[in-house]
Design a protein around this motif. Sequence first.
Motif, PDB file in Angstrom:
ATOM      1  N   GLU A  43       0.837  -1.193   0.000  1.00 39.57           N
ATOM      2  CA  GLU A  43       0.000   0.000   0.000  1.00 39.57           C
ATOM      3  C   GLU A  43       0.875   1.248   0.000  1.00 39.57           C
ATOM      4  O   GLU A  43       1.887   1.316   0.703  1.00 39.57           O
ATOM      5  N   ILE A  44       0.497   2.240  -0.807  1.00 37.13           N
ATOM      6  CA  ILE A  44       1.293   3.455  -0.939  1.00 37.13           C
ATOM      7  C   ILE A  44       0.722   4.521  -0.010  1.00 37.13           C
ATOM      8  O   ILE A  44      -0.459   4.855  -0.075  1.00 37.13           O
ATOM      9  N   LYS A  45       1.583   5.060   0.839  1.00 35.39           N
ATOM     10  CA  LYS A  45       1.190   6.158   1.721  1.00 35.39           C
ATOM     11  C   LYS A  45       2.299   7.203   1.732  1.00 35.39           C
ATOM     12  O   LYS A  45       3.476   6.888   1.587  1.00 35.39           O
ATOM     13  N   ASN A  46       1.865   8.452   1.924  1.00 39.32           N
ATOM     14  CA  ASN A  46       2.803   9.574   2.057  1.00 39.32           C
ATOM     15  C   ASN A  46       3.784   9.659   0.891  1.00 39.32           C
ATOM     16  O   ASN A  46       4.978   9.918   1.068  1.00 39.32           O
ATOM     17  N   ALA A  47       3.292   9.415  -0.306  1.00 38.74           N
ATOM     18  CA  ALA A  47       4.128   9.546  -1.498  1.00 38.74           C
ATOM     19  C   ALA A  47       4.401  11.025  -1.765  1.00 38.74           C
ATOM     20  O   ALA A  47       3.488  11.857  -1.728  1.00 38.74           O
ATOM     21  N   ARG A  48       5.651  11.337  -2.042  1.00 39.08           N
ATOM     22  CA  ARG A  48       6.030  12.726  -2.279  1.00 39.08           C
ATOM     23  C   ARG A  48       5.588  13.158  -3.684  1.00 39.08           C
ATOM     24  O   ARG A  48       5.990  12.540  -4.678  1.00 39.08           O
ATOM     25  N   ILE A  49       4.782  14.213  -3.744  1.00 38.80           N
ATOM     26  CA  ILE A  49       4.303  14.717  -5.020  1.00 38.80           C
ATOM     27  C   ILE A  49       4.451  16.240  -5.038  1.00 38.80           C
ATOM     28  O   ILE A  49       4.698  16.864  -3.995  1.00 38.80           O
ATOM     29  N   ILE A  50       4.327  16.822  -6.229  1.00 38.94           N
ATOM     30  CA  ILE A  50       4.302  18.275  -6.366  1.00 38.94           C
ATOM     31  C   ILE A  50       3.056  18.661  -7.153  1.00 38.94           C
ATOM     32  O   ILE A  50       2.539  17.867  -7.950  1.00 38.94           O
ATOM     33  N   VAL A  51       2.571  19.868  -6.914  1.00 37.97           N
ATOM     34  CA  VAL A  51       1.414  20.402  -7.617  1.00 37.97           C
ATOM     35  C   VAL A  51       1.829  21.702  -8.298  1.00 37.97           C
ATOM     36  O   VAL A  51       2.288  22.642  -7.627  1.00 37.97           O
ATOM     37  N   ILE A  52       1.710  21.738  -9.606  1.00 33.24           N
ATOM     38  CA  ILE A  52       1.993  22.948 -10.378  1.00 33.24           C
ATOM     39  C   ILE A  52       0.649  23.574 -10.715  1.00 33.24           C
ATOM     40  O   ILE A  52      -0.047  23.141 -11.641  1.00 33.24           O
ATOM     41  N   ASP A  53       0.266  24.563  -9.939  1.00 32.55           N
ATOM     42  CA  ASP A  53      -1.047  25.190 -10.086  1.00 32.55           C
ATOM     43  C   ASP A  53      -0.901  26.481 -10.898  1.00 32.55           C
ATOM     44  O   ASP A  53      -0.613  27.550 -10.354  1.00 32.55           O
ATOM     45  N   GLN A  54      -1.082  26.358 -12.199  1.00 34.12           N
ATOM     46  CA  GLN A  54      -1.023  27.538 -13.062  1.00 34.12           C
ATOM     47  C   GLN A  54      -2.341  28.299 -13.068  1.00 34.12           C
ATOM     48  O   GLN A  54      -2.388  29.447 -13.508  1.00 34.12           O
ATOM     49  N   ALA A  55      -3.406  27.670 -12.603  1.00 25.59           N
ATOM     50  CA  ALA A  55      -4.715  28.327 -12.580  1.00 25.59           C
ATOM     51  C   ALA A  55      -4.896  29.184 -11.336  1.00 25.59           C
ATOM     52  O   ALA A  55      -5.356  30.327 -11.407  1.00 25.59           O
ATOM     53  N   PHE A 100      -2.148  21.828 -13.118  1.00 27.75           N
ATOM     54  CA  PHE A 100      -3.414  22.465 -13.463  1.00 27.75           C
ATOM     55  C   PHE A 100      -3.154  23.504 -14.554  1.00 27.75           C
ATOM     56  O   PHE A 100      -2.315  24.397 -14.356  1.00 27.75           O
ATOM     57  N   PRO A 101      -3.832  23.446 -15.697  1.00 27.91           N
ATOM     58  CA  PRO A 101      -3.636  24.461 -16.736  1.00 27.91           C
ATOM     59  C   PRO A 101      -4.155  25.815 -16.289  1.00 27.91           C
ATOM     60  O   PRO A 101      -4.976  25.917 -15.366  1.00 27.91           O
ATOM     61  N   ALA A 102      -3.696  26.862 -16.962  1.00 22.62           N
ATOM     62  CA  ALA A 102      -4.039  28.232 -16.562  1.00 22.62           C
ATOM     63  C   ALA A 102      -5.541  28.495 -16.672  1.00 22.62           C
ATOM     64  O   ALA A 102      -6.103  29.252 -15.881  1.00 22.62           O
ATOM     65  N   GLN A 103      -6.210  27.878 -17.632  1.00 18.27           N
ATOM     66  CA  GLN A 103      -7.632  28.117 -17.859  1.00 18.27           C
ATOM     67  C   GLN A 103      -8.496  26.982 -17.296  1.00 18.27           C
ATOM     68  O   GLN A 103      -9.548  26.667 -17.852  1.00 18.27           O
ATOM     69  N   PHE A 104      -8.065  26.390 -16.185  1.00 20.58           N
ATOM     70  CA  PHE A 104      -8.754  25.214 -15.668  1.00 20.58           C
ATOM     71  C   PHE A 104     -10.212  25.524 -15.288  1.00 20.58           C
ATOM     72  O   PHE A 104     -11.150  24.885 -15.783  1.00 20.58           O
ATOM     73  N   ARG A 105     -10.427  26.521 -14.447  1.00 20.24           N
ATOM     74  CA  ARG A 105     -11.795  26.831 -14.003  1.00 20.24           C
ATOM     75  C   ARG A 105     -12.632  27.401 -15.152  1.00 20.24           C
ATOM     76  O   ARG A 105     -13.832  27.106 -15.265  1.00 20.24           O
ATOM     77  N   ASN A 106     -12.015  28.195 -16.005  1.00 18.69           N
ATOM     78  CA  ASN A 106     -12.736  28.765 -17.146  1.00 18.69           C
ATOM     79  C   ASN A 106     -13.239  27.671 -18.086  1.00 18.69           C
ATOM     80  O   ASN A 106     -14.391  27.701 -18.546  1.00 18.69           O
ATOM     81  N   ASP A 107     -12.366  26.655 -18.348  1.00 11.92           N
ATOM     82  CA  ASP A 107     -12.782  25.529 -19.201  1.00 11.92           C
ATOM     83  C   ASP A 107     -13.890  24.725 -18.532  1.00 11.92           C
ATOM     84  O   ASP A 107     -14.821  24.251 -19.201  1.00 11.92           O
ATOM     85  N   LEU A 108     -13.797  24.582 -17.218  1.00 14.91           N
ATOM     86  CA  LEU A 108     -14.775  23.776 -16.500  1.00 14.91           C
ATOM     87  C   LEU A 108     -16.158  24.442 -16.509  1.00 14.91           C
ATOM     88  O   LEU A 108     -17.183  23.764 -16.666  1.00 14.91           O
ATOM     89  N   ILE A 109     -16.194  25.767 -16.382  1.00 10.16           N
ATOM     90  CA  ILE A 109     -17.477  26.478 -16.306  1.00 10.16           C
ATOM     91  C   ILE A 109     -18.102  26.660 -17.683  1.00 10.16           C
ATOM     92  O   ILE A 109     -19.305  26.414 -17.876  1.00 10.16           O
ATOM     93  N   HIS A 110     -17.283  27.061 -18.656  1.00  9.05           N
ATOM     94  CA  HIS A 110     -17.830  27.413 -19.962  1.00  9.05           C
ATOM     95  C   HIS A 110     -17.940  26.222 -20.911  1.00  9.05           C
ATOM     96  O   HIS A 110     -18.813  26.196 -21.774  1.00  9.05           O
TER      97      HIS A 110
END
Length: 368
Positions: A43-55, A100-110
Amino acid sequence: MKQFITFVKKEFFHVLRDRRTLLILFGMPLAQILIFGFALTNEIKNARIIVIDQAKDEASRRITNRLAASNYFEIQEDVMDQNRMEAAFKEGNIKLAIVFPAQFRNDLIHQNHAQIQVIADASDPNTATTLTSYVSSIIQDYQTELNEGNGLPYRITPEVHMLYNPQLKGAPNFVPGVMALVLMLVSVMMTAISIVREKETGTMEVLLVSPFKPMWVILAKAVPYLLLSLVNVLSILSMSVWVLQLPVAGSWLLLFAESTLFIITCLTLGIFISIKAQSQQVAMLISLMGMLLPTMMFSGFMFPIENMPMPLQVFSNIVPAKWFYIIVKSIMIKGVGLEGIWKETLVLCGITLFFFLISLKSFKIRLE
């Protein structure tokens, strides 16, 4: 009947007085249950990850918070540079990256549809598959919550990329582990047995009183196994390249140099065992139990070290196979040079020097 009961009592008293027997009867089962049932798990726990949030919008932050709240992931930092992300993957600092792409929320809403890029280190295909499924499940839960009461459903699609092993073959994880296991067993066990055999037959004393220096005699016993182990390295790599279709992405010369260092480390362990052991059976038992199990359990080959309790993670640092396994994967699969594995190389050099010095000291004490 009384005699039989008397003999049974005698045997009970004999067992209860013998601490080694009690340790085998009660200590070993408890240790195995704790190790295999609690510490060693896939079982995988506490795996090191990064988040690139451009949005940097509400939707991306909510998904990031869900990832951070789970026990599966440990978010390291918000990396904005693609080169830094690639360097983190090559150095083995992270297992997964979410973009996350820069237009993430915009794409999701529109458009009612948005994509999230999920990049996994597939040099270990089982870990990569498990982590991407965890991410997909968390995104699916957020999508379900978002669609409650909406007439037109929103859809979030994870776009998965598997680095270094896009086809998720088992060979990239299997070959480095087999190399570490084979070299450890052959180098340690054969060196230990060959020197103890000389002690059992009495020829070691003859060699030690010869004009040669005693340490040269011991080293001469180890040199043939160094060369034979290098032949094993060549055969394993040849099979991986031409049979398993797993090319070496990095430098062959560096891979052979690191393999030679690991073999020398194993030979010093074999020499140390041979000095302490009094018979071939004892040397073989110590080599198998003392080298085989730690190599399989604490090298990262079969069980993720990150999931283990902290004491076992600390203990894994003295297992040479752990560092060699990281080195081989980095060179063969990721194409890393010496600048990316110099820390692991220094650790192997330190372990080699430590066992060589204590072996030399123990050998001098036996001569006195």
